[in-house]
Design an enzyme around this catalytic site. Structure first.
Site, PDB file in Angstrom:
ATOM      1  N   GLU A  16     -17.954 -50.443  -3.042  1.00 43.07           N
ATOM      2  CA  GLU A  16     -19.129 -50.145  -3.167  1.00 43.07           C
ATOM      3  C   GLU A  16     -19.835 -51.722  -2.975  1.00 43.07           C
ATOM      4  OE1 GLU A  16     -21.055 -48.542  -6.822  1.00 43.07           O
ATOM      5  OE2 GLU A  16     -22.421 -50.882  -6.821  1.00 43.07           O
ATOM      6  N   HIS A  76     -25.872 -44.227  -2.825  1.00 42.70           N
ATOM      7  CA  HIS A  76     -26.426 -43.648  -4.063  1.00 42.70           C
ATOM      8  C   HIS A  76     -28.468 -43.274  -3.890  1.00 42.70           C
ATOM      9  CE1 HIS A  76     -23.236 -46.824  -6.340  1.00 42.70           C
ATOM     10  NE2 HIS A  76     -22.549 -46.217  -4.712  1.00 42.70           N
ATOM     11  N   ARG A 106     -30.125 -40.557 -12.206  1.00 46.44           N
ATOM     12  CA  ARG A 106     -31.164 -40.535 -12.828  1.00 46.44           C
ATOM     13  C   ARG A 106     -32.078 -42.020 -12.078  1.00 46.44           C
ATOM     14  NH1 ARG A 106     -33.096 -42.375 -18.122  1.00 46.44           N
ATOM     15  NH2 ARG A 106     -31.978 -43.920 -17.881  1.00 46.44           N
ATOM     16  N   GLY A 107     -31.083 -43.232 -12.562  1.00 42.67           N
ATOM     17  CA  GLY A 107     -31.991 -44.532 -11.833  1.00 42.67           C
ATOM     18  C   GLY A 107     -32.836 -45.045 -12.991  1.00 42.67           C
ATOM     19  N   TYR A 144     -19.554 -42.185 -17.692  1.00 39.12           N
ATOM     20  CA  TYR A 144     -20.232 -43.570 -18.621  1.00 39.12           C
ATOM     21  C   TYR A 144     -19.210 -43.509 -19.845  1.00 39.12           C
ATOM     22  CZ  TYR A 144     -24.261 -44.130 -16.403  1.00 39.12           C
ATOM     23  OH  TYR A 144     -25.165 -44.588 -15.091  1.00 39.12           O
ATOM     24  N   LYS A 271     -19.231 -59.789  -2.193  1.00 40.39           N
ATOM     25  CA  LYS A 271     -18.109 -61.035  -2.292  1.00 40.39           C
ATOM     26  C   LYS A 271     -16.675 -60.537  -1.179  1.00 40.39           C
ATOM     27  CE  LYS A 271     -20.352 -63.137  -6.620  1.00 40.39           C
ATOM     28  NZ  LYS A 271     -20.566 -63.668  -7.010  1.00 40.39           N
TER      29      LYS A 271
END
Ligand code: FAD
Length: 288
Positions: A16, A76, A106-107, A144, A271
């Site tokens: 990601e 996304h 949703r955000g 989650y 990174k």
């Protein structure tokens, strides 16, 4: 390629990235992408700023990955604050660029937002809408393992997750979860609840003490004893902390793979050097 097809055949491995704010940042990311491609990821996803902040750069980054042609791309996309018209316009743009995988979210409204919540209050509505109006997309949804921070209970969160599968989500990408045993429990519970789609586990590299504490706690996730021990022992020595954190992350990847998950999704935090060290250490790809 629709990523759900790939996930039926094998365990995936992916990255990601997030869209930089400046031209110089985009150039740095272009170089980092070359390092990620060397690991032959199955896909790279790019985050989207809720409410549409920095949306242009998200499209730019997705488009760069698509044009490079070295791997699949998944964007996304968050619906909070957007009307159906805006959503349709933005989704058409992705399709016109050949981007057919979407993590439908949703955000959270950005701080200081004074507009409405938009046409969808939750991700299930967005997913149902995409499935009906833009069936070309392969749709992923978020999950989650330690419960969404706002969910009143685990069972309520799992019921909502099942709603996202019923709405059309074809696979799940998880929030970070340092506690592998808690994640295994979560997978058991959702399978019992009839959620059958593959789960790709998000891995947050442990590189910096303050950042890992902030990201873990702000997402309502726990810091297990072995990670707490690293924080306690090396918290005041950043270089040693990073070394121990990298080892910890490598071990987590091993444990997740051993648990038979659908895929490993590395949050790169843009990174690449540290990510490279982690991947070489975990032997994810030997042919580099
Ligand atoms: P939902 O599925 O809508 O869930 C949010 C809450 O509402 C949960 O508590 C859930 O239990 C509850 N709920 C769900 N459905 C219903 C319903 N029908 N009725 C009532 N309650 C319901 N944010 C960004 O801004 N940009 C990104 O790029 C981004 N990428 C992410 C990637 C991953 C892998 C993850 C895990 C999260 C990401 N986020 C991103 C954060 C995400 O936007 C937030 O966690 C947000 O609070 C919830 O999004 P969701 O899609 O899971 O929402």
């Amino acid at each position: 390629m629709r990523l759900a097809e790939l996930l039926k055949a094998k365990m995936s491995f992916s990255f990601e990235v997030f869209p930089p704010k400046t031209d110089a940042g985009v150039e740095t990311l272009r170089q980092a992408l070359k390092h990620y491609y060397a690991f032959k990821p199955d896909f790279i996803s790019c985050t989207y700023g809720a409410g549409g902040s920095n949306a242009g750069r998200n499209v730019e980054v997705c488009s760069i990955i698509k044009q490079d042609g070295m791997t699949e791309v998944m964007t996304h996309y968050t619906c909070i604050g957007h009307t159906k018209e805006t959503i349709a316009q933005e989704l058409r743009q992705y399709l016109s660029l050949g981007i057919e995988n979407i993590l439908a979210l949703r955000g959270d409204l950005p701080a200081g937002w004074d507009g409405t919540h938009g046409d969808f209050s939750n991700a299930d509505g967005l997913i149902r809408y995409i499935k009906a109006v833009f069936p070309q997309f392969c749709i992923a949804a978020a999950c989650y393992p330690e419960k969404h921070i706002l969910a009143p209970s685990f069972s309520a969160d799992i019921a909502h997750l099942r709603g996202k599968q019923e709405a059309g989500a074809e696979f799940l990408v998880s929030q970070l979860c340092h506690d592998v045993e808690a994640c295994k429990c979560f997978v058991y519970r959702i399978r019992e609840a009839g959620i059958t789609i593959p789960i790709v586990i998000g891995i947050m590299p442990v590189l910096d003490k303050d950042a890992i504490i902030r990201m873990t706690l702000s997402n309502g996730c726990s810091i297990p004893a072995d990670l707490a021990a690293i924080i306690g022992r090396y918290g005041d020595r950043p270089e040693e902390f990073k070394k121990a954190g990298i080892e910890y992350t490598i071990n987590q990847i091993y444990r997740y793979i051993e648990a038979g998950i659908g895929g490993v999704h590395i949050y790169t935090l843009n990174k690449w050097e540290d990510v490279e060290t982690i991947l070489v250490g975990s032997g994810i790809r030997k042919d580099i």
